[in-house]
Design a protein around this motif. Structure first.
Motif, PDB file in Angstrom:
ATOM      1  N   UNK A 166     -27.926  46.749 -11.092  1.00 38.05           N
ATOM      2  CA  UNK A 166     -27.676  47.002 -12.504  1.00 38.05           C
ATOM      3  C   UNK A 166     -26.377  47.787 -12.672  1.00 38.05           C
ATOM      4  N   UNK A 167     -25.660  47.489 -13.728  1.00 40.05           N
ATOM      5  CA  UNK A 167     -24.475  48.261 -14.050  1.00 40.05           C
ATOM      6  C   UNK A 167     -23.178  47.778 -13.439  1.00 40.05           C
ATOM      7  N   UNK A 168     -23.247  46.827 -12.502  1.00 38.80           N
ATOM      8  CA  UNK A 168     -22.007  46.334 -11.910  1.00 38.80           C
ATOM      9  C   UNK A 168     -21.416  45.249 -12.808  1.00 38.80           C
ATOM     10  N   UNK A 169     -20.100  45.004 -12.741  1.00 34.85           N
ATOM     11  CA  UNK A 169     -19.509  43.921 -13.544  1.00 34.85           C
ATOM     12  C   UNK A 169     -20.052  42.557 -13.136  1.00 34.85           C
ATOM     13  N   UNK A 170     -20.472  41.794 -14.120  1.00 39.48           N
ATOM     14  CA  UNK A 170     -20.915  40.418 -13.904  1.00 39.48           C
ATOM     15  C   UNK A 170     -20.044  39.555 -14.805  1.00 39.48           C
ATOM     16  N   UNK A 171     -19.099  38.861 -14.211  1.00 38.69           N
ATOM     17  CA  UNK A 171     -18.005  38.249 -14.956  1.00 38.69           C
ATOM     18  C   UNK A 171     -18.149  36.729 -14.998  1.00 38.69           C
ATOM     19  N   UNK A 172     -18.239  36.199 -16.206  1.00 37.84           N
ATOM     20  CA  UNK A 172     -18.296  34.748 -16.399  1.00 37.84           C
ATOM     21  C   UNK A 172     -16.881  34.172 -16.306  1.00 37.84           C
ATOM     22  N   UNK A 173     -16.708  33.160 -15.457  1.00 36.06           N
ATOM     23  CA  UNK A 173     -15.385  32.561 -15.292  1.00 36.06           C
ATOM     24  C   UNK A 173     -15.394  31.063 -15.592  1.00 36.06           C
ATOM     25  N   UNK A 174     -16.357  30.652 -16.401  1.00 40.28           N
ATOM     26  CA  UNK A 174     -16.333  29.296 -16.954  1.00 40.28           C
ATOM     27  C   UNK A 174     -16.275  28.179 -15.939  1.00 40.28           C
ATOM     28  N   UNK A 175     -15.220  27.362 -16.046  1.00 42.11           N
ATOM     29  CA  UNK A 175     -14.958  26.213 -15.184  1.00 42.11           C
ATOM     30  C   UNK A 175     -15.656  24.946 -15.638  1.00 42.11           C
ATOM     31  N   UNK A 176     -16.130  24.892 -16.914  1.00 39.02           N
ATOM     32  CA  UNK A 176     -16.630  23.618 -17.423  1.00 39.02           C
ATOM     33  C   UNK A 176     -15.483  22.777 -17.947  1.00 39.02           C
ATOM     34  N   UNK A 177     -14.436  23.441 -18.385  1.00 36.09           N
ATOM     35  CA  UNK A 177     -13.294  22.724 -18.922  1.00 36.09           C
ATOM     36  C   UNK A 177     -12.044  23.195 -18.224  1.00 36.09           C
ATOM     37  N   UNK A 178     -10.900  22.665 -18.647  1.00 36.15           N
ATOM     38  CA  UNK A 178      -9.630  23.066 -18.070  1.00 36.15           C
ATOM     39  C   UNK A 178      -8.986  24.193 -18.866  1.00 36.15           C
ATOM     40  N   UNK A 179      -9.792  24.998 -19.513  1.00 35.16           N
ATOM     41  CA  UNK A 179      -9.284  26.151 -20.246  1.00 35.16           C
ATOM     42  C   UNK A 179      -8.407  26.987 -19.326  1.00 35.16           C
ATOM     43  N   UNK A 180      -7.196  27.262 -19.761  1.00 38.95           N
ATOM     44  CA  UNK A 180      -6.232  27.976 -18.922  1.00 38.95           C
ATOM     45  C   UNK A 180      -6.737  29.360 -18.539  1.00 38.95           C
ATOM     46  N   UNK A 181      -7.593  29.952 -19.396  1.00 36.28           N
ATOM     47  CA  UNK A 181      -8.132  31.269 -19.071  1.00 36.28           C
ATOM     48  C   UNK A 181      -8.939  31.236 -17.786  1.00 36.28           C
ATOM     49  N   UNK A 182      -9.507  30.076 -17.458  1.00 36.03           N
ATOM     50  CA  UNK A 182     -10.326  29.958 -16.268  1.00 36.03           C
ATOM     51  C   UNK A 182      -9.751  28.921 -15.300  1.00 36.03           C
ATOM     52  N   UNK A 183      -8.446  28.793 -15.276  1.00 37.01           N
ATOM     53  CA  UNK A 183      -7.826  27.887 -14.314  1.00 37.01           C
ATOM     54  C   UNK A 183      -8.128  28.386 -12.911  1.00 37.01           C
ATOM     55  N   UNK A 184      -8.017  27.502 -11.924  1.00 36.56           N
ATOM     56  CA  UNK A 184      -8.329  27.905 -10.562  1.00 36.56           C
ATOM     57  C   UNK A 184      -7.433  29.047 -10.099  1.00 36.56           C
ATOM     58  N   UNK A 185      -6.169  28.994 -10.482  1.00 33.28           N
ATOM     59  CA  UNK A 185      -5.244  30.059 -10.091  1.00 33.28           C
ATOM     60  C   UNK A 185      -5.670  31.398 -10.695  1.00 33.28           C
ATOM     61  N   UNK A 186      -6.109  31.361 -11.958  1.00 32.53           N
ATOM     62  CA  UNK A 186      -6.549  32.590 -12.620  1.00 32.53           C
ATOM     63  C   UNK A 186      -7.808  33.147 -11.952  1.00 32.53           C
ATOM     64  N   UNK A 187      -8.724  32.276 -11.588  1.00 28.62           N
ATOM     65  CA  UNK A 187      -9.955  32.714 -10.921  1.00 28.62           C
ATOM     66  C   UNK A 187      -9.640  33.315  -9.558  1.00 28.62           C
ATOM     67  N   UNK A 188      -8.747  32.673  -8.811  1.00 23.44           N
ATOM     68  CA  UNK A 188      -8.350  33.211  -7.509  1.00 23.44           C
ATOM     69  C   UNK A 188      -7.837  34.645  -7.635  1.00 23.44           C
ATOM     70  N   UNK A 189      -6.998  34.873  -8.632  1.00 20.25           N
ATOM     71  CA  UNK A 189      -6.415  36.207  -8.829  1.00 20.25           C
ATOM     72  C   UNK A 189      -7.476  37.222  -9.227  1.00 20.25           C
ATOM     73  N   UNK A 190      -8.425  36.799 -10.064  1.00 22.17           N
ATOM     74  CA  UNK A 190      -9.507  37.703 -10.455  1.00 22.17           C
ATOM     75  C   UNK A 190     -10.343  38.127  -9.249  1.00 22.17           C
ATOM     76  N   UNK A 191     -10.672  37.162  -8.402  1.00 24.90           N
ATOM     77  CA  UNK A 191     -11.493  37.457  -7.229  1.00 24.90           C
ATOM     78  C   UNK A 191     -10.810  38.495  -6.351  1.00 24.90           C
TER      79      UNK A 191
END
Length: 264
Positions: free
Chosen positions: A58-83
């Motif tokens: 409990x209390x840790x960040x749980x981050x939704x990163x989508x990936x159902x569409x090609x939304x730039x906010x959740x592009x593979x490059x963006x997800x890699x950087x977040x990880x």
């Protein structure tokens, strides 16, 4: 851009890539549960059952990163950087990906990015929908004289075009599982029709193993209409092959075409 590591005591960056399975949380692995319990951050995809998040502290960040569409906010490059950013700043990142992380899920890209920063990684496989969803419908991939092999093929490539491998696969007697192809079901069935396989059994499974699972059973010549009638949508996979004839819903279809054949 990767942020600079925050100076905190005892931070040990690590990334664990975990397959969440096809949807039913009961199909999640025990090793995956153990990984979640030690997570400092969880990043999860759109098709992951959020019930699995209860295994994380409990209390840790749980981050939704989508990936159902090609939304730039959740592009593979963006997800890699977040990880990478979360690993450097928080410690143990559990990356939850639907199905199996190395089966049409771009798991390798994420591991490769992490290791370029010398971050330790671990992979925990999951049940892929490509085999798990048909299995739950009692459709085997290989069975006696009906099929001696199976192919798992992406319906569309990175350019959005029909995969060239489908044209080759349609010439074989193998069971063909097509992922990411439901939106081009008419174009895909046309490939099989050109190989004179209009009567080949087909199953289409949406949300396999989930409570809102849907299934359409038919033949190549009719499956697009059945899909439309039943309003089958993504995420869904297509199974082409004689093994689909073993499904109970196919028996009336078989009987119908046997009657037609006798009349002619």
């Amino acid at each position: 851009m990767i942020l600079n590591k925050v100076e905190k005591a005892n931070i040990e960056p690590k990334i664990t890539l975990v397959g969440a399975g096809p949807g039913d949380p009961d199909l999640f692995s025990l090793k995956g549960v153990k990984a979640l319990k030690t997570a400092d951050v969880v990043l999860y995809d759109a098709n992951v059952n959020e019930a699995l998040l209860c295994y994380a502290p409990e209390g840790i960040p749980k981050v939704y990163v989508g990936k159902r569409t090609d939304d730039e906010d959740f592009s593979q490059d963006a997800v890699n950087k977040l990880i990478i950013d979360y690993a450097l700043n928080y410690g143990h990142v559990v990356r939850l990906k639907s199905g199996d992380p190395f089966f049409f899920a771009k798991g390798y890209e994420e591991i490769d990015a992490a290791e370029s920063y010398s971050i330790p990684t671990e992979i925990i496989p999951g049940i892929s929908s490509a085999t798990g969803a048909p299995s739950l419908q009692k459709i085997p991939m290989i069975y006696k004289d009906l099929s001696e092999s199976f192919w798992a093929v992406t319906g569309t490539n990175s350019k959005g075009e029909i995969s060239e491998d489908l044209y080759v696969a349609a010439k074989t007697k193998a069971t063909i599982v097509v992922l990411n192809g439901i939106e081009k079901v008419k174009e895909i069935t046309a490939i099989f029709q050109r190989e004179n396989k209009g009567l080949l059994p087909v199953a289409v499974i949406q949300n396999g193993s989930s409570k809102d699972e849907k299934i359409a059973i038919g033949i190549v010549d009719t499956i697009a209409e059945v899909v439309e009638d039943k309003r089958i949508q993504a995420p869904a996979l297509l199974v082409f092959g004689d093994v689909v004839s073993l499904h109970p819903q196919f028996q009336p279809i078989r009987d119908f075409y046997e009657i037609i054949a006798e009349e002619y």
